[in-house]
Design a protein around this motif. Sequence first.
Motif, PDB file in Angstrom:
ATOM      1  N   SER A 100     -19.564   6.616 -13.326  1.00 54.70           N
ATOM      2  CA  SER A 100     -20.324   6.619 -12.079  1.00 54.70           C
ATOM      3  C   SER A 100     -20.568   5.187 -11.645  1.00 54.70           C
ATOM      4  O   SER A 100     -20.616   4.263 -12.468  1.00 54.70           O
ATOM      5  CB  SER A 100     -21.667   7.339 -12.269  1.00 54.70           C
ATOM      6  N   LEU A 101     -20.742   5.008 -10.343  1.00 54.10           N
ATOM      7  CA  LEU A 101     -21.083   3.698  -9.797  1.00 54.10           C
ATOM      8  C   LEU A 101     -22.409   3.210 -10.372  1.00 54.10           C
ATOM      9  O   LEU A 101     -22.633   2.014 -10.538  1.00 54.10           O
ATOM     10  CB  LEU A 101     -21.166   3.788  -8.270  1.00 54.10           C
ATOM     11  N   ARG A 102     -23.281   4.157 -10.732  1.00 51.66           N
ATOM     12  CA  ARG A 102     -24.593   3.794 -11.272  1.00 51.66           C
ATOM     13  C   ARG A 102     -24.534   3.434 -12.757  1.00 51.66           C
ATOM     14  O   ARG A 102     -25.531   2.993 -13.322  1.00 51.66           O
ATOM     15  CB  ARG A 102     -25.572   4.953 -11.076  1.00 51.66           C
ATOM     16  N   TYR A 103     -23.383   3.654 -13.378  1.00 49.30           N
ATOM     17  CA  TYR A 103     -23.257   3.377 -14.813  1.00 49.30           C
ATOM     18  C   TYR A 103     -22.606   2.020 -15.091  1.00 49.30           C
ATOM     19  O   TYR A 103     -21.965   1.830 -16.104  1.00 49.30           O
ATOM     20  CB  TYR A 103     -22.420   4.463 -15.490  1.00 49.30           C
ATOM     21  N   ILE A 104     -22.786   1.077 -14.185  1.00 49.34           N
ATOM     22  CA  ILE A 104     -22.166  -0.244 -14.368  1.00 49.34           C
ATOM     23  C   ILE A 104     -23.178  -1.266 -14.871  1.00 49.34           C
ATOM     24  O   ILE A 104     -22.867  -2.111 -15.701  1.00 49.34           O
ATOM     25  CB  ILE A 104     -21.526  -0.725 -13.051  1.00 49.34           C
ATOM     26  N   ASN A 155     -24.879  15.166  -7.790  1.00 46.78           N
ATOM     27  CA  ASN A 155     -26.116  14.439  -8.070  1.00 46.78           C
ATOM     28  C   ASN A 155     -25.999  13.806  -9.454  1.00 46.78           C
ATOM     29  O   ASN A 155     -25.966  14.511 -10.464  1.00 46.78           O
ATOM     30  CB  ASN A 155     -27.310  15.408  -8.016  1.00 46.78           C
ATOM     31  N   VAL A 156     -25.912  12.486  -9.489  1.00 52.00           N
ATOM     32  CA  VAL A 156     -25.718  11.781 -10.758  1.00 52.00           C
ATOM     33  C   VAL A 156     -26.872  12.045 -11.722  1.00 52.00           C
ATOM     34  O   VAL A 156     -26.690  12.106 -12.935  1.00 52.00           O
ATOM     35  CB  VAL A 156     -25.560  10.266 -10.510  1.00 52.00           C
ATOM     36  N   ASP A 157     -28.080  12.214 -11.197  1.00 57.99           N
ATOM     37  CA  ASP A 157     -29.244  12.435 -12.043  1.00 57.99           C
ATOM     38  C   ASP A 157     -29.274  13.854 -12.620  1.00 57.99           C
ATOM     39  O   ASP A 157     -29.915  14.098 -13.641  1.00 57.99           O
ATOM     40  CB  ASP A 157     -30.530  12.199 -11.231  1.00 57.99           C
ATOM     41  N   LYS A 158     -28.578  14.767 -11.991  1.00 58.30           N
ATOM     42  CA  LYS A 158     -28.587  16.167 -12.430  1.00 58.30           C
ATOM     43  C   LYS A 158     -27.456  16.483 -13.394  1.00 58.30           C
ATOM     44  O   LYS A 158     -27.615  17.316 -14.294  1.00 58.30           O
ATOM     45  CB  LYS A 158     -28.500  17.080 -11.195  1.00 58.30           C
ATOM     46  N   TYR A 159     -26.319  15.833 -13.215  1.00 51.56           N
ATOM     47  CA  TYR A 159     -25.134  16.137 -14.028  1.00 51.56           C
ATOM     48  C   TYR A 159     -24.771  14.947 -14.916  1.00 51.56           C
ATOM     49  O   TYR A 159     -24.886  13.789 -14.511  1.00 51.56           O
ATOM     50  CB  TYR A 159     -23.951  16.498 -13.130  1.00 51.56           C
ATOM     51  N   ASP A 160     -24.328  15.250 -16.111  1.00 53.32           N
ATOM     52  CA  ASP A 160     -23.940  14.219 -17.071  1.00 53.32           C
ATOM     53  C   ASP A 160     -22.471  13.847 -16.844  1.00 53.32           C
ATOM     54  O   ASP A 160     -21.564  14.469 -17.391  1.00 53.32           O
ATOM     55  CB  ASP A 160     -24.143  14.741 -18.497  1.00 53.32           C
ATOM     56  N   LEU A 161     -22.246  12.840 -16.004  1.00 60.35           N
ATOM     57  CA  LEU A 161     -20.895  12.448 -15.622  1.00 60.35           C
ATOM     58  C   LEU A 161     -20.316  11.444 -16.614  1.00 60.35           C
ATOM     59  O   LEU A 161     -21.043  10.747 -17.317  1.00 60.35           O
ATOM     60  CB  LEU A 161     -20.903  11.845 -14.219  1.00 60.35           C
ATOM     61  N   GLN A 219     -16.124  11.424  -9.533  1.00 61.76           N
ATOM     62  CA  GLN A 219     -17.356  11.214 -10.292  1.00 61.76           C
ATOM     63  C   GLN A 219     -17.929   9.830 -10.011  1.00 61.76           C
ATOM     64  O   GLN A 219     -19.146   9.662  -9.846  1.00 61.76           O
ATOM     65  CB  GLN A 219     -17.084  11.344 -11.790  1.00 61.76           C
ATOM     66  N   TYR A 220     -17.051   8.838  -9.952  1.00 60.12           N
ATOM     67  CA  TYR A 220     -17.490   7.455  -9.746  1.00 60.12           C
ATOM     68  C   TYR A 220     -18.243   7.297  -8.424  1.00 60.12           C
ATOM     69  O   TYR A 220     -19.320   6.687  -8.378  1.00 60.12           O
ATOM     70  CB  TYR A 220     -16.269   6.531  -9.773  1.00 60.12           C
ATOM     71  N   GLN A 221     -17.686   7.873  -7.351  1.00 58.54           N
ATOM     72  CA  GLN A 221     -18.323   7.701  -6.044  1.00 58.54           C
ATOM     73  C   GLN A 221     -19.363   8.772  -5.755  1.00 58.54           C
ATOM     74  O   GLN A 221     -20.138   8.649  -4.803  1.00 58.54           O
ATOM     75  CB  GLN A 221     -17.282   7.664  -4.934  1.00 58.54           C
ATOM     76  N   GLY A 222     -19.387   9.853  -6.579  1.00 60.31           N
ATOM     77  CA  GLY A 222     -20.423  10.872  -6.444  1.00 60.31           C
ATOM     78  C   GLY A 222     -20.091  11.996  -5.494  1.00 60.31           C
ATOM     79  O   GLY A 222     -20.955  12.819  -5.181  1.00 60.31           O
ATOM     80  N   PHE A 223     -18.859  12.103  -5.063  1.00 60.69           N
ATOM     81  CA  PHE A 223     -18.461  13.199  -4.173  1.00 60.69           C
ATOM     82  C   PHE A 223     -16.948  13.286  -4.087  1.00 60.69           C
ATOM     83  O   PHE A 223     -16.239  12.327  -4.383  1.00 60.69           O
ATOM     84  CB  PHE A 223     -19.049  12.997  -2.762  1.00 60.69           C
ATOM     85  N   SER A 224     -16.474  14.454  -3.690  1.00 58.06           N
ATOM     86  CA  SER A 224     -15.052  14.620  -3.355  1.00 58.06           C
ATOM     87  C   SER A 224     -14.964  14.810  -1.851  1.00 58.06           C
ATOM     88  O   SER A 224     -15.847  15.419  -1.239  1.00 58.06           O
ATOM     89  CB  SER A 224     -14.457  15.834  -4.080  1.00 58.06           C
ATOM     90  N   PRO A 282     -18.555  21.906 -18.172  1.00 57.47           N
ATOM     91  CA  PRO A 282     -18.653  20.544 -18.740  1.00 57.47           C
ATOM     92  C   PRO A 282     -17.623  19.604 -18.122  1.00 57.47           C
ATOM     93  O   PRO A 282     -16.578  20.044 -17.634  1.00 57.47           O
ATOM     94  CB  PRO A 282     -18.395  20.767 -20.232  1.00 57.47           C
ATOM     95  N   VAL A 283     -17.932  18.317 -18.179  1.00 59.81           N
ATOM     96  CA  VAL A 283     -17.071  17.319 -17.548  1.00 59.81           C
ATOM     97  C   VAL A 283     -15.665  17.337 -18.133  1.00 59.81           C
ATOM     98  O   VAL A 283     -14.674  17.242 -17.400  1.00 59.81           O
ATOM     99  CB  VAL A 283     -17.693  15.914 -17.681  1.00 59.81           C
ATOM    100  N   TRP A 284     -15.545  17.461 -19.473  1.00 57.57           N
ATOM    101  CA  TRP A 284     -14.223  17.412 -20.096  1.00 57.57           C
ATOM    102  C   TRP A 284     -13.329  18.544 -19.612  1.00 57.57           C
ATOM    103  O   TRP A 284     -12.136  18.367 -19.415  1.00 57.57           O
ATOM    104  CB  TRP A 284     -14.333  17.421 -21.622  1.00 57.57           C
ATOM    105  N   LEU A 285     -13.956  19.737 -19.392  1.00 57.70           N
ATOM    106  CA  LEU A 285     -13.182  20.885 -18.906  1.00 57.70           C
ATOM    107  C   LEU A 285     -12.789  20.675 -17.442  1.00 57.70           C
ATOM    108  O   LEU A 285     -11.675  21.047 -17.029  1.00 57.70           O
ATOM    109  CB  LEU A 285     -13.998  22.165 -19.057  1.00 57.70           C
ATOM    110  N   ALA A 286     -13.686  20.078 -16.657  1.00 61.71           N
ATOM    111  CA  ALA A 286     -13.383  19.791 -15.254  1.00 61.71           C
ATOM    112  C   ALA A 286     -12.233  18.791 -15.142  1.00 61.71           C
ATOM    113  O   ALA A 286     -11.354  18.936 -14.283  1.00 61.71           O
ATOM    114  CB  ALA A 286     -14.636  19.248 -14.555  1.00 61.71           C
ATOM    115  N   LEU A 287     -12.216  17.788 -16.014  1.00 63.57           N
ATOM    116  CA  LEU A 287     -11.131  16.802 -16.012  1.00 63.57           C
ATOM    117  C   LEU A 287      -9.802  17.445 -16.407  1.00 63.57           C
ATOM    118  O   LEU A 287      -8.757  17.149 -15.819  1.00 63.57           O
ATOM    119  CB  LEU A 287     -11.459  15.657 -16.974  1.00 63.57           C
ATOM    120  N   LEU A 288      -9.857  18.337 -17.394  1.00 54.12           N
ATOM    121  CA  LEU A 288      -8.643  19.031 -17.840  1.00 54.12           C
ATOM    122  C   LEU A 288      -8.096  19.920 -16.728  1.00 54.12           C
ATOM    123  O   LEU A 288      -6.883  19.957 -16.483  1.00 54.12           O
ATOM    124  CB  LEU A 288      -8.960  19.862 -19.085  1.00 54.12           C
TER     125      LEU A 288
END
Length: 311
Positions: A130-134, A121-127, A211-216, A63-69
Amino acid sequence: MNLSVMNLFNAMPGACAQGLIWGIMAIGVYITYKILDLADLTVDGTMCTGGAVCVVMILNGQPVWLALLAAFFAGVLAGLVTGLLHTAMGIPAILAGILTQLGLYSVNLRIMGGKANQALNVDKYDLLVSLRYIKGVPIQKNTILVAAVLVLVLIAVLYWFFGTELGCAIRATGSNQNMSRAQGINTDRMKILGLMLSNGIVAFASALYAQYQGFSEINAGRGAIVIGLAAVIIGEVIFGKISVNFAFKLLSVALGAIIYYLVLQVVLWLGLNSNDLKLLSAIVVAVFLAVPYMRERYFPKPVKKGGAPRA
């Protein structure tokens, strides 16, 4: 309104969101640069580490929260390494940061499985952001709102922390090491804790930015310290006279990052080549660093006739 101006206005929300995320990173830089009075270049490495850890964990189903932690604690470990190199081995802080940053390049490549970048993939993962969430998303999912809330929560937590005995000890260490040691404060330990906290926050911002730009990307942190310093200096120069409250100082750093990215957007709109952005960043930092010095040296306040009043 012509098409060119419309394009500028359409780009502003994205610049604002990006500025908020980098504002979190700049708050991390503020801790070492202003509070600890250390020049820490580790952030150029941890600005990639956090994103790499976050993206790889999300790709592996976490999950995103665990990845951020996890990203935050990866940055904490990087700060610990720099702190130990500086305090336990006597290496100057700026060189210790460079050594850690250099080592992190290989570590970051290993985290990303030997690849220079990893995409989401923004459509696959619940981020979270994201740039698409503006535009065209529910208000509670809007990246600008989410990033703004995160900035305010971070400022509140840091305001509380630096008001505790431990936080005051870190601030005292940066203010006057000799006096702090005379008061029984372990200054080496405070430096390590400050570096750990700073790099943890930077890595957290890195995770959000990935997450915002969709890649590391392996070079994501190159020049990050310049952007962080630009935000700190811009915020101090523009908002420094308004209030000396610690929370407001942290807020001014975040506002400085937003201003920085809005200015960049305007400059790009005016026709600057994107290849020259690093040069522009360096010039912006140099100018804002020089303004207080030049103002004091070349435009000093006149001394009142008769001198200072008697006590």
